[in-house]
Design an enzyme around this catalytic site. Structure first.
Site, short mmCIF file in Angstrom:
data_model
loop_
_atom_site.label_atom_id
_atom_site.label_comp_id
_atom_site.label_asym_id
_atom_site.label_seq_id
_atom_site.Cartn_x
_atom_site.Cartn_y
_atom_site.Cartn_z
N ASN A 155 -13.39 -15.35 -14.09
CA ASN A 155 -13.09 -14.35 -13.07
C ASN A 155 -14.22 -14.40 -12.07
O ASN A 155 -15.39 -14.27 -12.45
CB ASN A 155 -13.01 -12.97 -13.73
CG ASN A 155 -13.01 -11.85 -12.71
OD1 ASN A 155 -12.50 -12.01 -11.61
ND2 ASN A 155 -13.59 -10.72 -13.07
N GLY A 156 -13.89 -14.62 -10.79
CA GLY A 156 -14.93 -14.69 -9.77
C GLY A 156 -14.63 -15.83 -8.81
O GLY A 156 -13.50 -16.33 -8.78
N ARG B 98 -5.47 -6.28 -13.47
CA ARG B 98 -6.49 -7.02 -12.73
C ARG B 98 -5.93 -8.27 -12.04
O ARG B 98 -6.62 -8.92 -11.27
CB ARG B 98 -7.61 -7.46 -13.69
CG ARG B 98 -8.35 -6.30 -14.31
CD ARG B 98 -9.43 -6.82 -15.23
NE ARG B 98 -10.44 -7.54 -14.50
CZ ARG B 98 -11.52 -6.99 -13.95
NH1 ARG B 98 -11.73 -5.70 -14.08
NH2 ARG B 98 -12.39 -7.71 -13.29
N CYS C 133 -8.43 -10.97 -11.78
CA CYS C 133 -8.40 -11.78 -12.98
C CYS C 133 -8.98 -10.99 -14.16
O CYS C 133 -9.95 -10.25 -14.00
CB CYS C 133 -9.21 -13.07 -12.88
SG CYS C 133 -8.61 -14.18 -11.61
N HIS D 55 -1.49 7.88 23.02
CA HIS D 55 -2.33 6.82 23.61
C HIS D 55 -1.82 5.44 23.21
O HIS D 55 -2.56 4.46 23.33
CB HIS D 55 -3.79 7.03 23.23
CG HIS D 55 -4.34 8.32 23.75
ND1 HIS D 55 -4.59 8.54 25.08
CD2 HIS D 55 -4.61 9.50 23.12
CE1 HIS D 55 -5.03 9.78 25.25
NE2 HIS D 55 -5.04 10.38 24.07
N TRP E 112 -5.33 -13.57 -10.72
CA TRP E 112 -5.02 -13.12 -9.36
C TRP E 112 -5.57 -14.23 -8.48
O TRP E 112 -6.78 -14.41 -8.37
CB TRP E 112 -5.71 -11.79 -9.08
CG TRP E 112 -5.40 -11.21 -7.75
CD1 TRP E 112 -4.30 -10.45 -7.43
CD2 TRP E 112 -6.18 -11.31 -6.56
NE1 TRP E 112 -4.36 -10.09 -6.10
CE2 TRP E 112 -5.50 -10.59 -5.54
CE3 TRP E 112 -7.38 -11.93 -6.23
CZ2 TRP E 112 -5.98 -10.48 -4.24
CZ3 TRP E 112 -7.87 -11.83 -4.93
CH2 TRP E 112 -7.17 -11.10 -3.96
N LYS F 292 -0.81 4.60 0.32
CA LYS F 292 -0.02 4.70 -0.91
C LYS F 292 1.38 4.17 -0.67
O LYS F 292 1.92 3.41 -1.46
CB LYS F 292 0.11 6.15 -1.39
CG LYS F 292 -0.98 6.79 -2.21
CD LYS F 292 -1.31 6.16 -3.52
CE LYS F 292 -2.22 5.00 -3.40
NZ LYS F 292 -3.64 5.15 -3.46
N GLU G 223 1.47 0.22 -0.06
CA GLU G 223 1.08 -0.68 -1.15
C GLU G 223 2.09 -0.71 -2.29
O GLU G 223 2.22 -1.72 -2.95
CB GLU G 223 -0.33 -0.38 -1.67
CG GLU G 223 -0.47 0.88 -2.47
CD GLU G 223 -1.89 1.10 -2.97
OE1 GLU G 223 -2.58 0.14 -3.33
OE2 GLU G 223 -2.31 2.26 -3.04
N LYS H 26 -6.13 -4.51 -9.36
CA LYS H 26 -7.12 -3.43 -9.40
C LYS H 26 -8.50 -4.04 -9.59
O LYS H 26 -8.63 -5.11 -10.17
CB LYS H 26 -6.79 -2.50 -10.57
CG LYS H 26 -7.32 -1.09 -10.36
CD LYS H 26 -6.67 -0.14 -11.33
CE LYS H 26 -7.16 1.26 -11.12
NZ LYS H 26 -6.62 1.89 -9.90
N GLU I 211 -4.69 8.06 3.55
CA GLU I 211 -4.42 7.73 2.15
C GLU I 211 -2.91 7.73 1.89
O GLU I 211 -2.39 6.88 1.17
CB GLU I 211 -5.16 8.71 1.23
CG GLU I 211 -4.89 8.59 -0.25
CD GLU I 211 -5.17 7.21 -0.84
OE1 GLU I 211 -5.72 6.34 -0.16
OE2 GLU I 211 -4.78 7.00 -2.01
C1 F6R Z 1 -5.40 1.61 -3.53
C2 F6R Z 1 -6.55 1.26 -4.35
C3 F6R Z 1 -7.61 0.43 -3.73
C4 F6R Z 1 -8.99 0.80 -4.31
C5 F6R Z 1 -10.05 -0.15 -3.74
C6 F6R Z 1 -11.44 0.23 -4.21
O1 F6R Z 1 -4.54 2.47 -4.22
O2 F6R Z 1 -6.64 1.60 -5.50
O3 F6R Z 1 -7.59 0.54 -2.33
O4 F6R Z 1 -9.27 2.11 -3.95
O5 F6R Z 1 -9.77 -1.45 -4.14
O6 F6R Z 1 -11.50 0.21 -5.60
P1 F6R Z 1 -12.67 0.96 -6.36
O7 F6R Z 1 -12.46 2.42 -6.15
O8 F6R Z 1 -12.52 0.56 -7.79
O9 F6R Z 1 -13.94 0.49 -5.73
#
Ligand code: F6R
Length: 611
Positions: free
Chosen positions: A100-101, A27, A2, A507, A74, A488, A491, A606, A484
């Protein structure tokens, strides 16, 4: 998680708020809304959908309107719908709130408020806030907000307006970020810095337990007891252009392309390229303190956690210390064994991730020193940790993290070299040699971003985009990067992907390898190269479609793969910083071919500021 914005000033509030919301869209983006004050009335516009849908809904002549609040959502409590979109209004329609929260005790509060006659229109936790404020309102929005918040458990960054107090915004913060931007006869409030950059770089960063009254002409900050608080003005180093797409179709591609520069900035002032000497002068550790560390715990979430996995390999190797890596959401609830001489390293791009902050606080409560690695100056993590190393990646807007990850890796390498010398685990000659390798990385990343390499990745992505499953394998550092790569891909392209230590396949997971299934094998670690190639042969025998990422010179792997991507030569120890780049690009191109919403993947946001 949010985004909220508020404006009080002389400009057209609708335009300022829409612009701010667009900057905060990363966000959350399932619903959006706005409350504007016009001729003494609160006008509410909101609904499910993106911010561009909201723009179409605001059907009023807003030129006269220079005051209001906005929200991009969100969903946590209540699905995305018109009713659940913010702002939420009091029964009398005179007070509106965006939040937000998460209000954890909202069910109890709602029951009580309903019994007292309040009518609820949504399923959200937020709506209790506005009814609580209404319940206590006796002519002072700030005071009623303070009384309401005394009953609330949970996290919030919230903004309230009332048509009884035109021109006044009231905001409050607990465990969710909030910044106040200072202008000339105008002031701004936002969840995050990028929403303010085109207006001002002078901000107040609210701390937990603070509230503010904001008008066009001033900002007054208080604690929860109503006492006035003096705060320093914080100057933001980023500029507005950095937070724009700059001609790229997506922020993600722009941020991938910015990586050579982001790595250069992260090395700047910390590494002397001629001598290879590393010096992290921003750390407050004495040599004796570095020497006395007995164990390192890395805590982080998502991509930052994957950077931590690389960190474990490199710190253990160079410091000869045990290093544990934990998902912050697990660490905080598993009663971790922490000793006074341990060091906790908390990694977070945003510096606002709820679980990572909780892990930091747990460590600090137990008297354990915390070193933060974060990209956001002024973030909660950077302010609450004992020591901070900033990753100088610049604003990262795409939900999928790329340049922040690479700079987190670089920072972990710097830390490993700096501490290894202090602990006398490596000689200064060895450190200088490794440091020189580190200084070559920006150029090597540039090489990987050349048109020739991009063409190859695009071609491979066309094949990958037709699959519904993919597997990433590797050993040691390659396994950490495979984790990673897999995140990527899933997502942003929604292709199901799994990463496995190459030696683990037999395994269990080998059962899933059938004809044509893409297997991306990372084979950069010379000491286990042949072992990895044996595992590649296992999947080849099951007719998998194989891409190998390896170092230039390892031509002999070609006969085992359908495609090979060669990485520029570098010391084995640093390959994660290179391997990550083609993996990001392959995912990006696959997502593009599949027509996915790359910068705003479904269900994600994010900066995860809620648990
Ligand atoms: C994936 C991604 C998330 C963040 C995670 C932690 O591409 O960006 O997995 O890495 O939400 O976010 P931060 O680094 O802001 O704590």
């Amino acid at each position: 998680m949010c985004g909220i914005v508020g404006y009080a000033g002389w400009q057209n509030a609708k335009s300022v708020l829409l612009e701010g919301l667009k900057k905060l869209e990363y966000r959350g983006y399932d619903s959006a809304g706005m409350a504007l004050m016009l001729s003494g009335d609160l006008k509410i516009f909101k609904g499910a959908g993106e911010i561009c849908d909201l723009e179409d809904k605001i059907n009023l002549d807003s030129k006269e309107c220079s005051f209001g609040i906005g929200h991009t959502r969100w969903a946590t409590h209540g699905r995305p719908s018109d009713e659940n979109a913010h702002p939420h209004c009091s029964c009398c329609n005179k007070i509106a709130i965006v939040h937000n929260g998460i209000i954890e005790n909202y069910q109890h509060l709602r029951g009580w408020l309903e019994e007292s006659g309040h009518r609820f229109l949504s399923e959200t936790d937020t709506e209790v806030l506005v009814h609580l404020v209404e319940h206590y309102y006796t002519g002072n929005l700030m005071e009623s907000m303070r009384r309401a918040l005394a009953l609330v458990e949970g996290s919030y960054a919230l903004l309230a307006v009332s048509s009884w107090e035109e021109g006044h915004l009231v905001c409050a913060r607990k465990d969710s970020p909030l910044v106040i931007g200072l202008g000339e006869q105008e002031n701004f409030i936002a969840s995050d810095i990028p929403a303010l950059l085109s207006h001002t770089r002078r901000v107040y960063i609210l701390d937990d337990g603070e509230m503010a009254a904001v008008t066009s002409s001033g900002v007054k900050i208080y604690n929860m007891r109503g006492e006035s608080v003096d705060k320093d003005i914080f100057e933001i180093g980023w500029d507005a252009v950095e937070a724009e797409r700059g001609g790229y179709p997506h922020f993600m591609l722009k941020e991938i392309m910015e990586q050579p520069q982001a790595v250069r900035e992260t090395l700047r002032g910390r590494l002397d390229a001629d001598t290879g000497r590393v010096k992290l002068s921003e750390l407050k550790f004495t040599p004796a303190e570095i020497q006395s560390i007995e164990k390192i715990h890395i805590v982080a979430c998502g991509t930052a956690y994957h950077a931590g996995l690389v960190g474990k390999y490199i710190l253990e190797k160079k410091l000869q210390l045990p290093v544990e890596v934990d998902l912050a959401s697990e660490f905080r609830y598993r009663e971790p064994l922490l000793a006074p001489r341990d060091l906790v390293v908390a990694i977070s791009q945003s510096g606002e991730t709820a679980d990572t902050l909780a892990a930091l606080r747990l460590a600090r409560d137990k008297g354990v020193r915390v070193l933060a690695i974060t990209n956001v100056v002024g973030s909660t993590l950077s302010r609450e940790a004992n020591d901070v190393l900033f990753t100088w990646a610049g604003p990262e807007i795409a939900v999928a993290s790329t340049k922040a990850y690479l700079t987190q890796l670089v920072t972990l390498y710097l830390l490993a070299l700096d501490f290894a010398v202090a602990r006398e685990r490596i000689t200064s000659e060895e450190s200088a040699e490794l440091g020189r390798n580190l200084s070559f990385l920006p150029d090597k990343i540039e090489e990987l971003l050349s048109t020739n390499s991009l063409n190859k990745m695009q071609t491979y992505a066309q094949k990958l985009a037709r699959s519904e499953n993919a597997f990433f394998i590797g050993r040691n550092l390659d396994f950490a990067v495979a984790m990673e790569g897999s995140l990527k891909l899933k997502e942003i392209s929604y292709i199901h992907a799994e990463a496995h230590a190459a030696g683990e396949l037999k395994h269990g997971t080998l059962a899933l390898i059938t004809e044509g299934v893409p297997v991306i094998a990372l084979a950069t670690q010379q000491h286990v190269l042949e072992k990895t190639i044996s595992n590649v042969q296992e999947v080849k025998a099951r007719d998998a479609d194989i891409l190998i990422l390896t170092m230039t010179g390892n031509d002999h792997v070609e006969k085992h793969a359908h495609e090979v991507i060669y990485l520029p030569a570098i010391n084995d120890f640093f390959t994660p910083i290179l391997t990550a780049v083609p993996l990001q690009l392959i995912s990006y191109y696959a997502a593009e071919i599949r027509g996915c919403s790359i910068d705003k993947p479904r269900n994600l946001a994010k900066s995860v500021t809620v648990e």
